[in-house]
Design a protein around this motif. Structure first.
Motif, short mmCIF file in Angstrom:
data_model
loop_
_atom_site.label_atom_id
_atom_site.label_comp_id
_atom_site.label_asym_id
_atom_site.label_seq_id
_atom_site.Cartn_x
_atom_site.Cartn_y
_atom_site.Cartn_z
N VAL A 96 0.68 -1.13 0.15
CA VAL A 96 0.03 -0.08 0.12
C VAL A 96 0.76 1.29 0.02
CG1 VAL A 96 -1.62 1.15 1.44
CG2 VAL A 96 -1.91 -1.06 1.13
N TYR A 97 0.36 2.29 -0.78
CA TYR A 97 1.43 3.37 -0.97
C TYR A 97 0.66 4.59 -0.58
CZ TYR A 97 4.45 6.88 -3.17
OH TYR A 97 5.11 7.98 -3.16
N VAL A 98 0.93 5.47 0.29
CA VAL A 98 0.39 6.78 0.61
C VAL A 98 1.12 7.83 -0.02
CG1 VAL A 98 -0.30 8.49 2.68
CG2 VAL A 98 -0.15 5.77 3.10
N ALA A 99 0.48 8.50 -0.96
CA ALA A 99 0.99 9.47 -1.55
C ALA A 99 0.60 10.86 -1.11
CB ALA A 99 0.64 9.61 -3.16
N MET A 100 1.44 11.52 -0.47
CA MET A 100 1.03 12.90 0.21
C MET A 100 1.39 13.96 -0.80
SD MET A 100 2.24 14.60 3.84
CE MET A 100 3.37 15.70 2.93
N HIS A 101 0.47 14.90 -0.60
CA HIS A 101 0.88 16.28 -1.25
C HIS A 101 2.00 16.89 -0.78
CE1 HIS A 101 0.44 20.68 -2.16
NE2 HIS A 101 0.04 19.96 -3.21
N TRP A 102 2.97 17.45 -1.76
CA TRP A 102 4.23 17.80 -1.11
C TRP A 102 4.71 18.62 -2.18
CZ3 TRP A 102 9.25 16.82 -3.20
CH2 TRP A 102 10.54 17.01 -2.15
N ARG A 103 5.68 19.90 -1.55
CA ARG A 103 6.11 20.47 -2.85
C ARG A 103 7.84 20.78 -2.72
NH1 ARG A 103 2.06 25.52 -3.92
NH2 ARG A 103 0.59 24.65 -5.33
N GLY A 104 8.05 20.42 -1.49
CA GLY A 104 9.55 20.39 -1.15
C GLY A 104 10.14 19.92 0.21
N HIS A 105 11.21 19.69 0.49
CA HIS A 105 11.61 19.24 1.58
C HIS A 105 11.56 20.12 2.68
CE1 HIS A 105 13.68 15.39 0.31
NE2 HIS A 105 14.08 15.97 -0.57
N GLU A 155 -5.74 0.11 -6.30
CA GLU A 155 -6.17 -0.36 -5.03
C GLU A 155 -4.97 -0.28 -4.18
OE1 GLU A 155 -5.53 -4.25 -7.70
OE2 GLU A 155 -6.34 -2.24 -7.88
N GLN A 156 -3.63 -0.17 -4.44
CA GLN A 156 -2.75 0.20 -3.83
C GLN A 156 -2.51 1.63 -3.05
OE1 GLN A 156 0.22 -2.08 -6.75
NE2 GLN A 156 1.62 -1.38 -5.05
N VAL A 157 -3.06 2.47 -3.60
CA VAL A 157 -2.89 4.06 -3.63
C VAL A 157 -3.78 4.42 -2.45
CG1 VAL A 157 -2.77 6.11 -4.54
CG2 VAL A 157 -2.17 4.07 -6.09
N VAL A 158 -3.19 5.25 -1.63
CA VAL A 158 -3.86 6.08 -0.59
C VAL A 158 -3.31 7.51 -0.93
CG1 VAL A 158 -4.29 6.65 2.01
CG2 VAL A 158 -4.19 4.09 0.99
N LEU A 159 -4.25 8.49 -0.75
CA LEU A 159 -3.90 9.99 -0.87
C LEU A 159 -4.03 10.79 0.41
CD1 LEU A 159 -5.88 10.64 -4.15
CD2 LEU A 159 -3.57 9.84 -3.81
N ASP A 160 -3.06 11.61 0.66
CA ASP A 160 -2.94 12.29 1.89
C ASP A 160 -2.93 13.90 1.53
OD1 ASP A 160 -1.83 13.86 4.08
OD2 ASP A 160 -0.65 12.11 4.84
N PHE A 177 -10.06 7.54 -3.89
CA PHE A 177 -9.02 6.96 -3.32
C PHE A 177 -9.21 7.08 -1.80
CE2 PHE A 177 -7.37 7.39 -7.56
CZ PHE A 177 -6.66 6.50 -7.87
N PRO A 178 -8.75 5.94 -0.95
CA PRO A 178 -8.86 6.16 0.62
C PRO A 178 -7.93 7.26 0.99
CG PRO A 178 -8.43 3.96 -0.10
CD PRO A 178 -8.23 4.59 -1.51
N VAL A 179 -8.19 7.84 1.85
CA VAL A 179 -7.50 9.31 2.35
C VAL A 179 -7.23 9.25 3.74
CG1 VAL A 179 -7.96 11.91 2.76
CG2 VAL A 179 -8.93 10.76 0.83
#
Length: 312
Positions: A141-150, A186-191, A218-220
């Motif tokens: 399962v992969y949580v892809a978070m919204h991100w713009r930089g370190h 089905e692997q993807v979760v969004l944050d 997608f699951p959040v």
């Protein structure tokens, strides 16, 4: 696949069909995390803390070896691996479902090899070109978070036309890239990435309009726990933000509201309050769908009793 009952397929069977939002407990194996850095830095302390969180109601444990607090500097990959792998291995051996909190593909792959079920990547894959290949190959399962930089630059990137629209669009680009790399939906979760390139007021519209993100299919995952915007909300008369450990009740309130809005999971430091909160939200939703007094069926029964069943 929407709402709190949606579950990415690779999770253990015991987490399917719960009909409520999941609770992810945070296990920071770091000396410098913003709210509890150093408290669980040794493997033994981290494992004990993780098991305590499970006893308090955590469904998942998120193990991280690199702080992502604002201004934090990166650690060497060897240090990150040394911090997290022994902890993951022991927690899995105790039956815990574990997530690895990392932006590095090599750490993600090693963690999955030690038993982690989830890769929680605050960069959404933007920090490491190899990440999506690891996710596709392992099936995690992969949580892809919204991100713009370190962390050292993210506060300078808090610039949106409409934060909800912009975050949804940028997350959609991550989904497209994941699909192109062979990662299954089905692997993807969004944050939505609360607090990341969102220093203050930008966080509240994302929470208030969370159903819009849930509706994208997608699951959040919602990670509001102890973050700065809660500290500012709870500031004292002198304007000083509430310290991280004083933000847990507000975090639990967010957990209840996020669960009611359809979040798949909430990520928290203090588990007990949010474990109660998501159960209250689930009961509240069940109450909304249950027949109540004055429904058509009950009115029909009452009318039959009054007239003796006459249809005149």
């Amino acid at each position: 696949m929407t709402g709190p009952s949606a579950r990415p397929a690779p999770l253990p069977a015991r987490l399917h069909g719960l009909d409520r939002t999941l609770v992810m407990g945070v296990v920071n194996v770091t000396p410098d995390s913003f709210s509890d850095g150093g408290r669980w830095f040794t493997p033994g302390a981290a494992v004990a803390h993780g098991l305590e969180l499970v006893a308090q109601g955590a469904d998942l444990l998120d193990v991280g070896g690199e702080s992502t607090r604002p201004g934090a500097r990166r650690v060497a990959v060897e240090d990150e691996l040394a911090r997290v792998l022994p902890v993951i291995e022991q927690l899995v051996a105790h039956g815990a479902t574990v997530s690895i909190d990392t932006t590095r593909a090599v750490v993600a792959e090693a963690a999955v090899g030690r038993g982690a079920s989830i890769v929680n990547d605050v960069s959404g894959g933007l920090a490491d070109d190899e990440m999506y290949g690891v996710v596709a190959r392992t099936g995690a399962v992969y949580v892809a978070m919204h991100w713009r930089g370190h962390a050292d630059v993210m506060d300078d990137l808090d610039d949106y036309d409409d934060v909800v629209t912009d975050v949804r669009r940028e997350l959609a680009a991550r989904v497209a890239a994941l699909r192109a790399a062979g990662v299954r939906d089905e692997q993807v979760v969004l944050d939505p990435g609360l607090g990341f390139a969102k220093a203050g007021s930008s966080n509240w519209p994302l929470l208030a309009r969370l159903p819009e993100l849930v509706a994208d299919g997608f699951p959040v995952l919602v990670g509001a726990s102890r973050k700065r915007f809660l500290g500012h909300l709870l500031a004292g008369p002198d304007g000083e933000p509430a310290p991280p450990l004083a933000r847990d009740r507000a975090t639990a309130a967010v957990s209840a509201l996020a669960a009611a809005a359809g979040a798949w999971c909430v990520r928290v430091h203090e588990v007990a309050g949010s474990a109660d909160a998501v159960r209250v939200a689930a009961a509240w939703q069940r109450g909304q769908s249950a027949p109540g007094p004055g429904t058509d069926d009950e009115l029909a029964v009452d009318e039959d009793a009054r007239t003796g069943g006459s249809t005149r």
